[in-house]
Design a protein around this motif. Structure first.
Motif, PDB file in Angstrom:
ATOM      1  N   ILE A  88       0.827  -1.208   0.000  1.00  0.00           N
ATOM      2  CA  ILE A  88       0.000   0.000   0.000  1.00  0.00           C
ATOM      3  C   ILE A  88       0.862   1.258   0.000  1.00  0.00           C
ATOM      4  O   ILE A  88       0.578   2.236  -0.705  1.00  0.00           O
ATOM      5  N   LYS A  89       1.944   1.240   0.772  1.00  0.00           N
ATOM      6  CA  LYS A  89       2.827   2.405   0.861  1.00  0.00           C
ATOM      7  C   LYS A  89       3.780   2.503  -0.323  1.00  0.00           C
ATOM      8  O   LYS A  89       4.480   3.509  -0.472  1.00  0.00           O
ATOM      9  N   GLY A  90       3.819   1.457  -1.142  1.00  0.00           N
ATOM     10  CA  GLY A  90       4.724   1.467  -2.277  1.00  0.00           C
ATOM     11  C   GLY A  90       6.172   1.282  -1.899  1.00  0.00           C
ATOM     12  O   GLY A  90       7.073   1.661  -2.656  1.00  0.00           O
ATOM     13  N   GLU A  91       6.390   0.704  -0.738  1.00  0.00           N
ATOM     14  CA  GLU A  91       7.758   0.475  -0.274  1.00  0.00           C
ATOM     15  C   GLU A  91       8.236  -0.911  -0.700  1.00  0.00           C
ATOM     16  O   GLU A  91       7.425  -1.818  -0.924  1.00  0.00           O
ATOM     17  N   PRO A  92       9.556  -1.088  -0.832  1.00  0.00           N
ATOM     18  CA  PRO A  92      10.079  -2.394  -1.276  1.00  0.00           C
ATOM     19  C   PRO A  92       9.790  -3.502  -0.272  1.00  0.00           C
ATOM     20  O   PRO A  92       9.818  -3.286   0.935  1.00  0.00           O
ATOM     21  N   ILE A  93       9.503  -4.681  -0.797  1.00  0.00           N
ATOM     22  CA  ILE A  93       9.259  -5.852   0.033  1.00  0.00           C
ATOM     23  C   ILE A  93      10.596  -6.491   0.384  1.00  0.00           C
ATOM     24  O   ILE A  93      11.374  -6.823  -0.512  1.00  0.00           O
TER      25      ILE A  93
END
Length: 247
Positions: A88-93
């Motif tokens: 949702i935050k568009g941060e890397p997994i």
């Protein structure tokens, strides 16, 4: 006292692993099953049977088997929540998220069937004087910048009909990737091959070295539970491009 407690904790884990390996050997089902052979193109241009890569296995990192079921459910829910929040935050997994507790089981699947399981520690464990001495003697690394972080392999098991395909070697690389992310500098294990020497040679081919000074603290005197070995915890830079571990 803290160092002694750490040593005793590692010893307890590895002794339990030795008992589990003995049970598996005594009770493993030895019936043949049909399965498809994986074919790969060898370096000479010919087809090699049985040469597997990480692309042939689905890896899953799970809590250890002895963890209560309710705790496993909570951990699974938490990992899904973390994954969703990052999306949702568009941060890397992150490539790895280890379950709490300091131990985990790496499972290998082929066509939906679990074909292998490997127990490992997932925390950067403390060192101890015998480990520091071993690291200095075998690798020339002194402790001027602090003691190394230690990870352990507790057990390795591949279903009999899937042995000989290099799954164990792939697992060593996957475990090294996990423990590298967790900040481990060296990995220790106890190799129990019933005195044949074949398993020890296999680990030596994987760059593990026999560590006699760790025998008493991590194995047992007289090699009752196997031979203690150690290796630097390191992987190639492209490991997570080749090896996907679901958590």
């Amino acid at each position: 006292m803290r160092e002694i407690a750490s040593i005793l904790a590692l010893l307890s884990i590895l002794q339990a692993a030795a008992a589990l390996n003995l049970f598996v050997r005594q009770h493993a089902v030895k019936k043949a099953r049909l399965f498809s052979t994986c074919l790969r193109m060898g370096s000479d241009g010919n087809i090699d049977e049985g040469v597997w890569t990480h692309a042939d296995i689905k890896w899953r990192l799970r809590p250890p088997p002895e963890m209560p079921r309710l705790e496993k459910i909570k951990i699974k829910a938490a990992s899904k929540a973390i994954h969703a929040e990052l999306v949702i935050k568009g941060e890397p997994i992150p490539p790895i998220l280890c379950p709490k507790g300091g131990r985990a089981e790496l499972e290998g699947f082929k066509n939906g069937k679990k074909i292998a399981k490997f127990g490992l520690t997932t925390n950067r464990g403390p060192s101890a004087p015998p480990i520091d001495e071993t690291v200095l003697e075998l690798y020339g690394v002194d402790q001027q910048f602090g003691s190394p972080g230690i990870g352990a392999i507790i057990y390795m098991f591949v279903e009999p009909e899937f042995r000989g395909f290099g799954i164990g070697s792939l697992a060593l690389e996957a475990i090294a990737a996990i423990q590298t992310v967790q900040g481990c500098d060296f990995t220790v294990l106890v190799a129990d091959d019933d005195g044949s020497g074949k398993l020890i040679k296999w680990y030596e081919d994987a760059e593990y070295k026999i560590a006699p000074k760790l025998q008493d603290v991590l194995g047992s005197s007289g090699s009752e539970f196997g031979v203690t070995m150690i290796r630097p915890t390191s992987v190639r830079a492209d490991i997570f491009a080749r090896c996907q571990i679901k958590w």
